[in-house]
Design a protein around this motif. Structure first.
Motif, PDB file in Angstrom:
ATOM      1  N   ILE A  47     -10.017  34.273  60.409  1.00  9.76           N
ATOM      2  CA  ILE A  47      -9.576  35.676  60.231  1.00  9.76           C
ATOM      3  C   ILE A  47     -10.779  36.575  59.964  1.00  9.76           C
ATOM      4  O   ILE A  47     -10.926  37.660  60.553  1.00  9.76           O
ATOM      5  N   ASN A  48     -11.668  36.111  59.092  1.00  6.84           N
ATOM      6  CA  ASN A  48     -12.849  36.916  58.762  1.00  6.84           C
ATOM      7  C   ASN A  48     -13.764  37.090  59.974  1.00  6.84           C
ATOM      8  O   ASN A  48     -14.393  38.132  60.152  1.00  6.84           O
ATOM      9  N   ASP A  49     -13.832  36.034  60.819  1.00  5.54           N
ATOM     10  CA  ASP A  49     -14.673  36.139  62.019  1.00  5.54           C
ATOM     11  C   ASP A  49     -14.141  37.190  62.974  1.00  5.54           C
ATOM     12  O   ASP A  49     -14.925  37.978  63.553  1.00  5.54           O
ATOM     13  N   TYR A  50     -12.816  37.227  63.169  1.00  4.75           N
ATOM     14  CA  TYR A  50     -12.257  38.245  64.056  1.00  4.75           C
ATOM     15  C   TYR A  50     -12.428  39.645  63.464  1.00  4.75           C
ATOM     16  O   TYR A  50     -12.620  40.634  64.199  1.00  4.75           O
ATOM     17  N   ALA A  51     -12.348  39.764  62.149  1.00 13.71           N
ATOM     18  CA  ALA A  51     -12.592  41.062  61.499  1.00 13.71           C
ATOM     19  C   ALA A  51     -14.029  41.503  61.728  1.00 13.71           C
ATOM     20  O   ALA A  51     -14.297  42.692  61.987  1.00 13.71           O
ATOM     21  N   ASP A  52     -14.972  40.561  61.640  1.00 18.52           N
ATOM     22  CA  ASP A  52     -16.372  40.883  61.892  1.00 18.52           C
ATOM     23  C   ASP A  52     -16.581  41.318  63.326  1.00 18.52           C
ATOM     24  O   ASP A  52     -17.439  42.175  63.619  1.00 18.52           O
ATOM     25  N   GLU A  53     -15.839  40.701  64.262  1.00 16.39           N
ATOM     26  CA  GLU A  53     -15.946  41.100  65.659  1.00 16.39           C
ATOM     27  C   GLU A  53     -15.503  42.557  65.841  1.00 16.39           C
ATOM     28  O   GLU A  53     -16.077  43.310  66.645  1.00 16.39           O
ATOM     29  N   ALA A  54     -14.468  42.961  65.128  1.00 13.87           N
ATOM     30  CA  ALA A  54     -14.009  44.358  65.212  1.00 13.87           C
ATOM     31  C   ALA A  54     -15.068  45.310  64.671  1.00 13.87           C
ATOM     32  O   ALA A  54     -15.279  46.410  65.203  1.00 13.87           O
ATOM     33  N   VAL A  55     -15.760  44.884  63.593  1.00 16.75           N
ATOM     34  CA  VAL A  55     -16.825  45.710  63.030  1.00 16.75           C
ATOM     35  C   VAL A  55     -17.954  45.869  64.031  1.00 16.75           C
ATOM     36  O   VAL A  55     -18.505  46.963  64.224  1.00 16.75           O
ATOM     37  N   LYS A  56     -18.298  44.781  64.714  1.00 14.31           N
ATOM     38  CA  LYS A  56     -19.360  44.850  65.718  1.00 14.31           C
ATOM     39  C   LYS A  56     -18.963  45.704  66.901  1.00 14.31           C
ATOM     40  O   LYS A  56     -19.810  46.361  67.529  1.00 14.31           O
ATOM     41  N   ALA A  57     -17.646  45.686  67.239  1.00  9.08           N
ATOM     42  CA  ALA A  57     -17.187  46.493  68.377  1.00  9.08           C
ATOM     43  C   ALA A  57     -17.405  47.978  68.126  1.00  9.08           C
ATOM     44  O   ALA A  57     -17.599  48.774  69.059  1.00  9.08           O
ATOM     45  N   GLY A  58     -17.369  48.436  66.850  1.00  6.54           N
ATOM     46  CA  GLY A  58     -17.579  49.840  66.524  1.00  6.54           C
ATOM     47  C   GLY A  58     -19.007  50.276  66.714  1.00  6.54           C
ATOM     48  O   GLY A  58     -19.288  51.474  66.754  1.00  6.54           O
ATOM     49  N   GLU A  59     -19.924  49.333  66.776  1.00  2.00           N
ATOM     50  CA  GLU A  59     -21.335  49.687  66.916  1.00  2.00           C
ATOM     51  C   GLU A  59     -21.620  50.310  68.270  1.00  2.00           C
ATOM     52  O   GLU A  59     -22.673  50.943  68.460  1.00  2.00           O
ATOM     53  N   ASN A  60     -20.719  50.105  69.254  1.00  2.00           N
ATOM     54  CA  ASN A  60     -20.922  50.679  70.590  1.00  2.00           C
ATOM     55  C   ASN A  60     -20.565  52.162  70.635  1.00  2.00           C
ATOM     56  O   ASN A  60     -20.735  52.828  71.655  1.00  2.00           O
ATOM     57  N   GLY A  61     -19.959  52.704  69.548  1.00  2.00           N
ATOM     58  CA  GLY A  61     -19.606  54.117  69.491  1.00  2.00           C
ATOM     59  C   GLY A  61     -18.356  54.473  70.254  1.00  2.00           C
ATOM     60  O   GLY A  61     -18.107  55.646  70.529  1.00  2.00           O
ATOM     61  N   ASP A  62     -17.542  53.460  70.581  1.00  2.00           N
ATOM     62  CA  ASP A  62     -16.307  53.691  71.347  1.00  2.00           C
ATOM     63  C   ASP A  62     -15.156  53.114  70.555  1.00  2.00           C
ATOM     64  O   ASP A  62     -15.099  51.905  70.281  1.00  2.00           O
ATOM     65  N   LEU A  63     -14.208  53.961  70.129  1.00  2.00           N
ATOM     66  CA  LEU A  63     -13.072  53.520  69.324  1.00  2.00           C
ATOM     67  C   LEU A  63     -12.147  52.600  70.104  1.00  2.00           C
ATOM     68  O   LEU A  63     -11.488  51.744  69.521  1.00  2.00           O
ATOM     69  N   SER A  64     -12.099  52.742  71.438  1.00  2.00           N
ATOM     70  CA  SER A  64     -11.231  51.885  72.249  1.00  2.00           C
ATOM     71  C   SER A  64     -11.670  50.428  72.169  1.00  2.00           C
ATOM     72  O   SER A  64     -10.844  49.511  72.208  1.00  2.00           O
ATOM     73  N   ASN A  65     -12.987  50.199  72.055  1.00  2.00           N
ATOM     74  CA  ASN A  65     -13.473  48.823  71.900  1.00  2.00           C
ATOM     75  C   ASN A  65     -12.993  48.225  70.595  1.00  2.00           C
ATOM     76  O   ASN A  65     -12.666  47.044  70.504  1.00  2.00           O
ATOM     77  N   THR A  84      -7.672  52.716  59.392  1.00  2.00           N
ATOM     78  CA  THR A  84      -7.470  54.063  58.825  1.00  2.00           C
ATOM     79  C   THR A  84      -8.788  54.807  58.796  1.00  2.00           C
ATOM     80  O   THR A  84      -9.863  54.182  58.822  1.00  2.00           O
ATOM     81  N   ASP A  85      -8.645  56.145  58.687  1.00  2.00           N
ATOM     82  CA  ASP A  85      -9.875  56.929  58.580  1.00  2.00           C
ATOM     83  C   ASP A  85     -10.238  57.099  57.110  1.00  2.00           C
ATOM     84  O   ASP A  85      -9.590  56.512  56.224  1.00  2.00           O
ATOM     85  N   SER A  86     -11.210  57.926  56.856  1.00  2.00           N
ATOM     86  CA  SER A  86     -11.698  58.078  55.466  1.00  2.00           C
ATOM     87  C   SER A  86     -10.685  58.739  54.550  1.00  2.00           C
ATOM     88  O   SER A  86     -10.722  58.563  53.332  1.00  2.00           O
ATOM     89  N   SER A  87      -9.728  59.483  55.127  1.00  2.14           N
ATOM     90  CA  SER A  87      -8.699  60.123  54.301  1.00  2.14           C
ATOM     91  C   SER A  87      -7.472  59.259  54.105  1.00  2.14           C
ATOM     92  O   SER A  87      -6.500  59.679  53.465  1.00  2.14           O
ATOM     93  N   GLY A  88      -7.460  58.069  54.658  1.00  5.39           N
ATOM     94  CA  GLY A  88      -6.337  57.156  54.497  1.00  5.39           C
ATOM     95  C   GLY A  88      -5.306  57.285  55.584  1.00  5.39           C
ATOM     96  O   GLY A  88      -4.252  56.627  55.529  1.00  5.39           O
ATOM     97  N   ARG A  89      -5.558  58.106  56.559  1.00  5.85           N
ATOM     98  CA  ARG A  89      -4.587  58.264  57.630  1.00  5.85           C
ATOM     99  C   ARG A  89      -4.731  57.108  58.613  1.00  5.85           C
ATOM    100  O   ARG A  89      -5.846  56.734  58.990  1.00  5.85           O
ATOM    101  N   ILE A  90      -3.571  56.493  59.006  1.00  2.00           N
ATOM    102  CA  ILE A  90      -3.590  55.340  59.919  1.00  2.00           C
ATOM    103  C   ILE A  90      -4.005  55.808  61.305  1.00  2.00           C
ATOM    104  O   ILE A  90      -3.403  56.679  61.892  1.00  2.00           O
ATOM    105  N   ILE A  91      -5.046  55.136  61.829  1.00  5.41           N
ATOM    106  CA  ILE A  91      -5.552  55.477  63.159  1.00  5.41           C
ATOM    107  C   ILE A  91      -4.984  54.526  64.214  1.00  5.41           C
ATOM    108  O   ILE A  91      -4.570  54.955  65.310  1.00  5.41           O
ATOM    109  N   LEU A 143     -10.904  49.114  57.797  1.00  6.31           N
ATOM    110  CA  LEU A 143     -10.055  48.060  58.374  1.00  6.31           C
ATOM    111  C   LEU A 143      -9.432  47.261  57.240  1.00  6.31           C
ATOM    112  O   LEU A 143     -10.142  46.667  56.420  1.00  6.31           O
ATOM    113  N   SER A 144      -8.106  47.231  57.194  1.00  7.12           N
ATOM    114  CA  SER A 144      -7.388  46.479  56.154  1.00  7.12           C
ATOM    115  C   SER A 144      -6.565  45.368  56.819  1.00  7.12           C
ATOM    116  O   SER A 144      -5.921  45.595  57.833  1.00  7.12           O
TER     117      SER A 144
END
Length: 475
Positions: A47-65, A84-91, A143-144
């Motif tokens: 589970i933690n590995d897949y979460a890390d993959e999502a974190v790495k996907a954000g490094e490309n600057g594309d939310l779709s990734n 969610t974003d910084s205000s707690g709104r679900i993205i 990411l929660s």
């Protein structure tokens, strides 16, 4: 033997069953003790590995990734991630229509890491919410996801409930496995035991089959090789023992012959010596009729001459035992030797009327001891002269025969009883039973001939003919 076989079979069988049961029990206990924790760690790391993959996907600057990574997260772990974003709104929530969601994420989702729900006593961290920050094009998202592996305790419970069936299966499997393996091991061992028992009884006829190249096969090969070596050694020992028995028997016979020979010599010398001493003593005191000194001195001299001849023959007999002397062999002309002996013998006045026929037309060569061969030929011809009747001719034959030779002397004489022929080669045996040395000889001539010929591996025979006796020898 059967009791030993059954005892060995049951021991090996029980050992196999015990080993298999202990091994399977240990394996099953390891599954119960360590599999739940291992499974929990595995799922948590996944589970933690897949979460890390999502974190790495954000490094490309594309939310779709990031959204694609969250879809893979849920598909592979069955865990629902919430972005969610910084205000707690679900993205973004995988497989959820975001346009229908107008509410903000509960407070419990926010924060760096928080725990919720109750946990099992064995694993207190089985259910907990984790947060990770994802930076996409300069904006921070949260990411929660909740790690929920509560059902991990079910594995241990299932294994415990399945234990009786597993033990039964393991027991049956161990029985079958032990049966086949024990038979596989016991059969060659029993064959080895059977062969070893035969070897202990000096029976080396059975050979062990070599069915494999493992230690049992090597042991079978070593036993076969040992049986061959032992059999060869036993054969050699038997041969040596037989030779030793023959030597002992030969030595016993020689010792017996020496005793008899000494006894016979004492007897043969005692009588003529006493006769000479009596005659000399009577002549010394002029006792009649021994006062006729010339007559009885001549008789005494003849007796001493016979004694001298006998002593010389005894010395010849003693030389028979000197095997090193008998081994001095040379090649010589047997034809020339016979001619020389004949010429020496027939010059005596008492033998002029004897006619000797010797017409050897070929040269016969012989490799033997010259002195003893000469003694044999001389004694044979001497006997022919001494025992021939009247002026009948003596016939001597000598010729080559194959790689050897043939020699014979025939003279006219009275027929010798068949039962006496073999005894004539014994020491001091005479056809003349009176003991008269003038008519019966010393009884050593043929004995010496036989000894010399036996040592030199020359065969001989004395046979009766229609008109006399023939002595033959050949090689």
């Amino acid at each position: 033997m059967n009791k030993v076989k059954n005892k060995i079979s049951w021991k090996i069988f029980l050992v196999f069953v015990s080993i298999i049961l202990i091994f399977t029990t240990l394996v099953y206990a390891m599954l119960i003790l360590f599999l739940p924790q291992f499974y929990y760690n595995y799922k948590t790391n996944q589970i933690n590995d897949y979460a890390d993959e999502a974190v790495k996907a954000g490094e490309n600057g594309d939310l779709s990734n990031v959204e694609k990574a969250l879809d893979e997260f849920m598909d592979n772990t069955n865990i629902l991630p919430i972005l969610t974003d910084s205000s707690g709104r679900i993205i973004y929530i995988p497989n959820v229509n975001m346009s229908s969601l107008n509410t903000a994420m509960p407070t419990s989702v926010q924060g760096s890491e928080s725990e919720s729900g109750s946990t099992a006593t064995q694993y207190p961290e089985q259910s907990k919410t984790k947060n990770k920050s994802i930076l996409v094009d300069g904006q921070v998202y949260d990411l929660s996801y909740t790690i929920n592996v509560q059902k991990i305790n079910d594995i241990a419970n299932v294994l415990l409930q399945f234990a009786p069936y597993f033990v039964l299966f393991a027991f049956i499997l161990s029985l079958l496995t032990a049966y086949f393996f024990s038979r596989r091991m016991v059969r060659p061992l029993l064959r080895m035991n059977k062969v070893a028992a035969k070897m202990a009884k000096l029976n080396f006829t059975e050979v062990l089959p070599i069915m494999s190249q493992d230690e049992i096969g090597q042991l079978s090969g070593n036993l076969n090789e040992m049986a061959i070596n032992l059999e060869q050694t036993m054969l050699e020992l038997n041969e040596v023992n037989e030779k030793l028995q023959k030597e002992i028997e030969k030595e016993r016979q020689l010792e017996e012959m020496r005793k008899n020979f000494v006894t016979a010599i004492s007897h043969e010398l005692k009588s003529p010596l006493a006769a000479v001493m009596g005659q000399v003593e009577a002549m010394r005191y002029n006792v009649a009729p021994y006062d006729n000194h010339p007559k009885y001195l001549q008789e005494s001299y003849q007796i001493l001459e016979q004694m001298s001849k006998m002593i010389q023959e005894m010395l010849d007999v003693s030389k028979v035992e000197q095997t090193n002397h008998m081994g001095q062999q040379t090649m010589f002309s047997l034809t020339e030797m016979v001619e020389t002996i004949i010429n020496n013998k027939k010059t005596a006045p008492s033998r002029i009327d004897k006619k000797i026929i010797f017409e050897s037309k070929e040269e016969v060569k012989l490799t033997a001891n010259y002195a003893f061969t000469e003694k044999v030929i001389e004694n044979i011809i001497e006997n022919a002269f001494d025992y021939s009747i009247g002026d009948y001719e003596i016939i001597i034959d000598l010729h080559n025969r194959g790689e050897g030779f043939y020699f014979s002397v025939h003279n006219k004489s009275a027929r010798i009883p068949e039962e006496e022929l073999g005894k004539l080669f014994e020491p001091f045996y005479r056809l003349e039973k009176s003991g008269n040395k003038k008519t019966g000889g010393t009884g050593l001539g043929l004995f010496i001939i036989a000894k010399f010929l036996n040592i030199q591996a020359i065969q001989y025979k004395l046979i009766n003919e229609n008109d006399g006796v023939t002595f033959q020898m050949w090689r």
